[in-house]
Motif scaffolding. Structure first.
Motif: not given
Length: 226
Positions: A57-64, A201-206
């Motif tokens: 959630a943090v990766d998708r909603l904030l970090v990206e 954007l975020v490597d773990s989520m490709q």
């Protein structure tokens, strides 16, 4: 998740993506995330499980969005976000780029109520339009009114891009958030849109950010006489 745990998680996930956070920005991101949690229990703002999978959630909603904000042209002063939903990516991008004015476009009234409340709680100015994007295309004040357009969508059809480009000034850019199987929109050849690049954007989520630039069409070349 306690306030300290949330703060540490956001800081750690952002650092992993190469994004340093000021204490002021971190505090605003926490306020937004908590507000999203509270409202998501009442209305469906995001399908992500904010409690059971907080890293995702943090990766998708904030970090990206924070990473994407670094790829936004520094000369951008006004942007429009299409299908804003729960406010990501627009709100975190606004927090990262307070110099940019954001218009959030969302068709559902209850989600718009959340977006306006988020703006109040964060003390940032957000213009919220309760409308489908097609309605904006019929309003002259939105024609070529924005330097950037952001959108997160599973599927983006060429005809949609060609319609939405009317909202962008010449030289303006689409910032499209894509997953690993989101298709290669950057390969679409159109008379008006050219690819500026694809950025991780975020490597773990490709996840990736596709940036398409609207051509600046100059005056026709003078006729050559012989």
């Amino acid at each position: 998740m306690t306030s300290r745990e949330l703060s540490d998680r956001v800081t750690r996930r952002a650092r992993k993506a190469g994004v340093p956070l000021s204490s002021a920005l971190l505090e605003q991101l926490e306020v937004y995330f908590r507000l999203l949690e509270a409202w998501n229990a009442k209305i469906n703002l995001t399908a992500l499980d904010l409690q059971r999978d907080p890293d995702k959630a943090v990766d998708r909603l904030l970090v990206e969005p924070l990473v994407a904000a670094r790829h936004m042209d520094p000369d951008v002063t006004c942007a429009v976000d299409i299908g804003s939903g729960g406010g990501s990516p627009a709100i975190p991008m606004k927090l990262a780029r307070p110099d940019v004015s954001f218009t959030l476009v969302e068709a559902k009234t209850r989600k718009c109520a959340f977006l306006r409340e988020a703006g109040r709680q964060l003390k940032v100015e957000l213009r919220v339009e309760t409308a489908r994007y097609e309605m904006l295309l019929t309003r002259p004040e939105f024609h070529e009114a924005f330097d950037a357009l952001t959108m997160r969508a599973v599927r983006v059809e060429p005809r949609v891009l060609l319609s939405l480009q009317a909202l962008l000034r010449p030289g303006g850019e689409f910032l499209l958030f894509r997953g690993p199987s989101g298709g290669e929109v950057e390969s679409i050849a159109t008379p008006l849109l050219v690819s500026r690049g694809v950025f991780p954007l975020v490597d773990s989520m490709q996840s990736r950010l596709l940036v398409l630039k609207k051509r600046e069409i100059g005056p026709p070349a003078p006729a050559v006489t012989t």
